[in-house]
Design a protein around this motif. Structure first.
Motif, PDB file in Angstrom:
ATOM      1  N   GLU A  77       0.824  -1.205   0.000  1.00 23.43           N
ATOM      2  CA  GLU A  77       0.000   0.000   0.000  1.00 23.43           C
ATOM      3  C   GLU A  77       0.859   1.256   0.000  1.00 23.43           C
ATOM      4  O   GLU A  77       0.489   2.271  -0.593  1.00 23.43           O
ATOM      5  CB  GLU A  77      -0.920  -0.001   1.222  1.00 23.43           C
ATOM      6  CG  GLU A  77      -1.996  -1.071   1.199  1.00 23.43           C
ATOM      7  CD  GLU A  77      -2.866  -1.025   2.434  1.00 23.43           C
ATOM      8  OE1 GLU A  77      -2.675  -0.095   3.254  1.00 23.43           O
ATOM      9  OE2 GLU A  77      -3.733  -1.905   2.581  1.00 23.43           O
ATOM     10  N   PHE A  78       2.007   1.200   0.644  1.00 19.58           N
ATOM     11  CA  PHE A  78       2.902   2.349   0.702  1.00 19.58           C
ATOM     12  C   PHE A  78       3.639   2.556  -0.620  1.00 19.58           C
ATOM     13  O   PHE A  78       4.161   3.642  -0.884  1.00 19.58           O
ATOM     14  CB  PHE A  78       3.903   2.135   1.848  1.00 19.58           C
ATOM     15  CG  PHE A  78       4.781   3.322   2.098  1.00 19.58           C
ATOM     16  CD1 PHE A  78       4.279   4.461   2.716  1.00 19.58           C
ATOM     17  CD2 PHE A  78       6.118   3.311   1.700  1.00 19.58           C
ATOM     18  CE1 PHE A  78       5.094   5.557   2.952  1.00 19.58           C
ATOM     19  CE2 PHE A  78       6.933   4.400   1.928  1.00 19.58           C
ATOM     20  CZ  PHE A  78       6.424   5.536   2.561  1.00 19.58           C
ATOM     21  N   GLY A  79       3.699   1.514  -1.442  1.00 16.93           N
ATOM     22  CA  GLY A  79       4.390   1.618  -2.717  1.00 16.93           C
ATOM     23  C   GLY A  79       5.770   0.999  -2.729  1.00 16.93           C
ATOM     24  O   GLY A  79       6.541   1.195  -3.680  1.00 16.93           O
ATOM     25  N   PHE A  80       6.111   0.217  -1.743  1.00 10.46           N
ATOM     26  CA  PHE A  80       7.427  -0.421  -1.665  1.00 10.46           C
ATOM     27  C   PHE A  80       7.398  -1.724  -2.459  1.00 10.46           C
ATOM     28  O   PHE A  80       6.434  -2.489  -2.396  1.00 10.46           O
ATOM     29  CB  PHE A  80       7.760  -0.700  -0.202  1.00 10.46           C
ATOM     30  CG  PHE A  80       9.092  -1.360   0.021  1.00 10.46           C
ATOM     31  CD1 PHE A  80      10.249  -0.606   0.096  1.00 10.46           C
ATOM     32  CD2 PHE A  80       9.185  -2.738   0.148  1.00 10.46           C
ATOM     33  CE1 PHE A  80      11.481  -1.228   0.316  1.00 10.46           C
ATOM     34  CE2 PHE A  80      10.402  -3.363   0.361  1.00 10.46           C
ATOM     35  CZ  PHE A  80      11.559  -2.592   0.449  1.00 10.46           C
ATOM     36  N   SER A  81       8.460  -1.985  -3.196  1.00  9.74           N
ATOM     37  CA  SER A  81       8.508  -3.216  -4.002  1.00  9.74           C
ATOM     38  C   SER A  81       9.855  -3.918  -3.913  1.00  9.74           C
ATOM     39  O   SER A  81      10.123  -4.835  -4.693  1.00  9.74           O
ATOM     40  CB  SER A  81       8.207  -2.893  -5.476  1.00  9.74           C
ATOM     41  OG  SER A  81       9.145  -1.941  -5.979  1.00  9.74           O
ATOM     42  N   GLY A  82      10.716  -3.511  -2.974  1.00  4.84           N
ATOM     43  CA  GLY A  82      12.048  -4.089  -2.881  1.00  4.84           C
ATOM     44  C   GLY A  82      12.105  -5.288  -1.964  1.00  4.84           C
ATOM     45  O   GLY A  82      11.099  -5.923  -1.638  1.00  4.84           O
ATOM     46  N   GLY A  83      13.318  -5.615  -1.522  1.00  8.52           N
ATOM     47  CA  GLY A  83      13.550  -6.730  -0.626  1.00  8.52           C
ATOM     48  C   GLY A  83      13.983  -6.256   0.744  1.00  8.52           C
ATOM     49  O   GLY A  83      13.941  -5.051   1.060  1.00  8.52           O
ATOM     50  N   ALA A  84      14.456  -7.201   1.565  1.00 10.45           N
ATOM     51  CA  ALA A  84      14.837  -6.848   2.926  1.00 10.45           C
ATOM     52  C   ALA A  84      16.021  -5.888   2.950  1.00 10.45           C
ATOM     53  O   ALA A  84      16.101  -5.023   3.827  1.00 10.45           O
ATOM     54  CB  ALA A  84      15.171  -8.124   3.698  1.00 10.45           C
ATOM     55  N   SER A  85      16.940  -5.998   1.974  1.00 11.06           N
ATOM     56  CA  SER A  85      18.101  -5.112   1.955  1.00 11.06           C
ATOM     57  C   SER A  85      17.736  -3.672   1.615  1.00 11.06           C
ATOM     58  O   SER A  85      18.535  -2.757   1.841  1.00 11.06           O
ATOM     59  CB  SER A  85      19.134  -5.629   0.943  1.00 11.06           C
ATOM     60  OG  SER A  85      18.557  -5.709  -0.351  1.00 11.06           O
ATOM     61  N   ASP A  86      16.516  -3.442   1.088  1.00 12.63           N
ATOM     62  CA  ASP A  86      16.083  -2.089   0.731  1.00 12.63           C
ATOM     63  C   ASP A  86      15.319  -1.407   1.851  1.00 12.63           C
ATOM     64  O   ASP A  86      14.892  -0.249   1.691  1.00 12.63           O
ATOM     65  CB  ASP A  86      15.188  -2.153  -0.518  1.00 12.63           C
ATOM     66  CG  ASP A  86      15.918  -2.736  -1.717  1.00 12.63           C
ATOM     67  OD1 ASP A  86      17.091  -2.366  -1.921  1.00 12.63           O
ATOM     68  OD2 ASP A  86      15.324  -3.575  -2.431  1.00 12.63           O
ATOM     69  N   LEU A  87      15.120  -2.080   2.962  1.00 16.04           N
ATOM     70  CA  LEU A  87      14.414  -1.457   4.078  1.00 16.04           C
ATOM     71  C   LEU A  87      15.267  -0.366   4.711  1.00 16.04           C
ATOM     72  O   LEU A  87      16.496  -0.495   4.799  1.00 16.04           O
ATOM     73  CB  LEU A  87      14.066  -2.512   5.142  1.00 16.04           C
ATOM     74  CG  LEU A  87      13.093  -3.616   4.712  1.00 16.04           C
ATOM     75  CD1 LEU A  87      12.965  -4.657   5.815  1.00 16.04           C
ATOM     76  CD2 LEU A  87      11.734  -3.028   4.369  1.00 16.04           C
TER      77      LEU A  87
END
Length: 592
Positions: A77-87
């Motif tokens: 919903e926030f628009g995030f589409s990466g993986g754990a390393s992108d947090l």
């Protein structure tokens, strides 16, 4: 490995220390969002399962799946589409500051921490942030408020009506099916349905519907599968009503009720049950059930007898065995698990009703909203309404031995009725009066002259309210007990008024009605010898609470030349043989 991540579908497969197997997909009806991040979090969760971690039950691991679903849904919903390393720190802080439950925040932090320990996927500042303090520390639980009398009455009435109605229908169906020779010519009759369930159980009917389909099944029987099984197979709603009513009758904690088995029921006679149960955070406990609770438990065992007869062998020893025709997502139809919170909330919502004047009549609170059903509040209300009229004076008589008095008072005994508060105040007043009586000096006569008693102890005479005849009996020995002369044995200071005093011999030492004269010296010295023997076999911590105040008063009375001369004490001591046979003792009071 005790836990591994399954790929298709994405989920977890665990084997816990008790040998139970846990297999759950992350999603059932919806596709998994952010599968890469979800897989990373689940890989981290594998290190949290026993023996590597503390998670050792299906209920404990469900929390981690819930945390993963909630976090990934929010990220999409926030628009995030990466993986754990992108947090990032900002992203995690924004998610946690929106009011996530503290348990889910802790679970997510633990999974991220374990995943980073495995593959070092987090940036150093993000790892430090994950290791930091919680944003949501959770609410501190205060005392559980009992239900009001009207809410409690509606709860009991609703459960009782449902339980009794279901049992009457069960008994009638069983009688009809037992008297029939077979299902009959028409399978569309209710008697035929009952006969099939009573003799073949629910499993063949479920298999038939699965093979034929729902529509042909209804064409053949005239109703759906659930209607065919009713009322011989108790539904989840009926089981919830039984459990709520059983908790209201006994006050047993919810986890203790949910885990009961047939081996926990022990009959003590024909009409009494001793129930053993386990509290999840302590140890095994037992409770002698009331007649009301015993009858309810007997009724459930009868009500579930048909279902139990066809249940799998491993579930038959369980008390709350049930059948779910539609099955769980894992394909289980026979269960012995407690009802979920959602099931209980739905049960309450379906039982909303008001009378013609708009007053709530069933599971509705005093505020007009659906009753907030908290099973620990049921225990609190049971304790609050418990009859306390038969007080026995034990400071632990109402306390759970696995809790401190502080916890018991804060969570269960704080909310009392006016009658209970009045009883507690009476007990406090009696204890204060007892302390005042103990502070009074002993009434000791060095001679047996009445004139000396009246002259030197006028305040005692006024307190005792004795006439000349009673004084003569007191001084002559007609009112003697073992260690003293008693002003009034029927006064009820240590027992029921109008009945002879049941106090032990040493209790007279601190009694305001006791009068000590020279003729009592031998018995007083025998009592001192008894205290000496008890001192040798008991520790100080054991002796002081039991005999300490009495031993102190006895030393005061027998101090040489204070009340009695040293010569009189020596003469009385010659009569003492230092033996338990000299005292009126009970078997458990004898010196070892």
């Amino acid at each position: 490995m005790p836990a591994i991540v399954t790929r298709d579908p994405l989920g977890m497969h665990c084997i816990f220390s008790d040998g139970s197997e846990y297999r759950r997909p992350l999603r059932v009806r919806r596709p998994v969002v952010l599968p890469g991040l979800a897989r990373t979090l689940l890989e981290g969760a594998t290190d949290l399962v026993h023996p590597h971690g503390q998670v050792d039950s299906a209920g404990g691991f469900d929390l981690y799946l819930t945390a993963v679903r909630g976090f990934t849904d929010w990220l999409v919903e926030f628009g995030f589409s990466g993986g754990a390393s992108d947090l990032t720190r900002a992203l995690l802080a924004r998610y946690w500051r929106q009011g996530v439950r503290s348990a889910q925040e802790s679970a997510l932090r633990a999974m991220l921490r374990c995943a980073d320990d495995q593959d070092q996927i987090l940036a150093p500042d993000v790892r430090a942030f994950v290791d930091g303090r919680l944003f949501n520390t959770g609410e501190r639980y205060g005392s559980h408020q009992p239900y009001s009398e009207t809410e409690w009455a509606r709860l009991i009435r609703t459960c009782r009506d449902e339980v009794e109605g279901a049992f009457r229908a069960f008994s009638a169906a069983r009688d009809h099916a037992s008297s029939a020779d077979g299902p009959g010519a028409s399978l569309r009759e209710r008697t035929a349905h009952h006969w099939l369930v009573l003799h073949d159980g629910p499993d063949p009917l479920v298999k038939e519907m699965a093979d034929r389909g729902s529509f042909p099944f209804q064409q053949r029987y005239g109703v759906g599968l659930r209607a065919v099984l009713d009322p011989l197979i108790p539904t989840l709603d009926v089981m919830i009503a039984y459990q709520l009513l059983f908790g209201a009758y006994t006050g047993i904690v919810p986890d203790g009720i949910a885990d009961l088995g047939l081996t926990d029921i022990e009959w003590a006679g024909d009409e009494k049950i001793l129930l053993s149960y386990v509290k999840g955070r302590t140890a095994a406990e037992s409770l002698a059930l009331s007649r009301q609770a015993t009858r309810l438990l007997e009724q459930w065992l009868d009500h579930s007898s048909v279902a139990r007869r066809f249940a799998p062998e491993e579930l038959r020893p369980e008390l709350w065995v049930r059948f779910t025709p539609s099955g769980t997502w894992a394909g289980e139809r026979w269960l012995a698990k407690p009802a979920t919170r959602l099931s209980i909330c739905a049960w309450v919502k379906r039982r909303q009703a008001v009378d013609e004047e708009g007053h709530p009549t069933q599971m509705t609170g005093d505020d007009g909203l659906p009753l907030s059903l908290h099973r620990h509040r049921i225990r609190t209300t049971h304790d609050a309404l418990k009859d306390r009229s038969h007080w026995r004076g034990s400071r632990r008589s109402t306390l759970d031995p696995n809790r401190s008095p502080g916890v018991e008072g804060d969570h269960y005994l704080t909310n009392t009725t006016p009658a209970q508060r009045e009883t507690a105040e009476d007990i406090i007043a009696q204890a204060q009066e007892d302390l005042v009586r103990r502070a009074l000096p002993p009434l000791v006569l060095a001679t047996a002259e009445m004139a000396d008693l009246v002259e030197n102890y006028p305040e005692h005479m006024k307190r005792l309210g004795l006439d000349d005849n009673a004084l003569a009996q007191l001084l002559s020995g007609e009112r003697d007990v073992f260690t003293a002369a008693c002003g009034d044995q029927l006064s009820g200071l240590h027992g029921p008024k109008g009945k002879p005093c049941p106090a032990r011999p040493w209790v007279c030492l601190l009694c305001p009605l006791a009068l000590f004269a020279p003729r009592h010296l031998p018995n007083l010295l025998r009592l001192r010898a008894f205290f000496s023997r008890q001192w040798q076999q008991m520790t100080t911590a054991e002796f002081i609470p039991v005999f300490g105040p009495y031993a102190h008063r006895l030393d005061e009375i027998l101090t040489p030349d204070r009340y009695f001369s040293e010569h009189a004490l020596r003469a009385a001591a010659a009569e003492v043989t230092d033996s338990d046979a000299e005292l009126p003792l009970r078997p458990e009071e004898h010196t070892v």
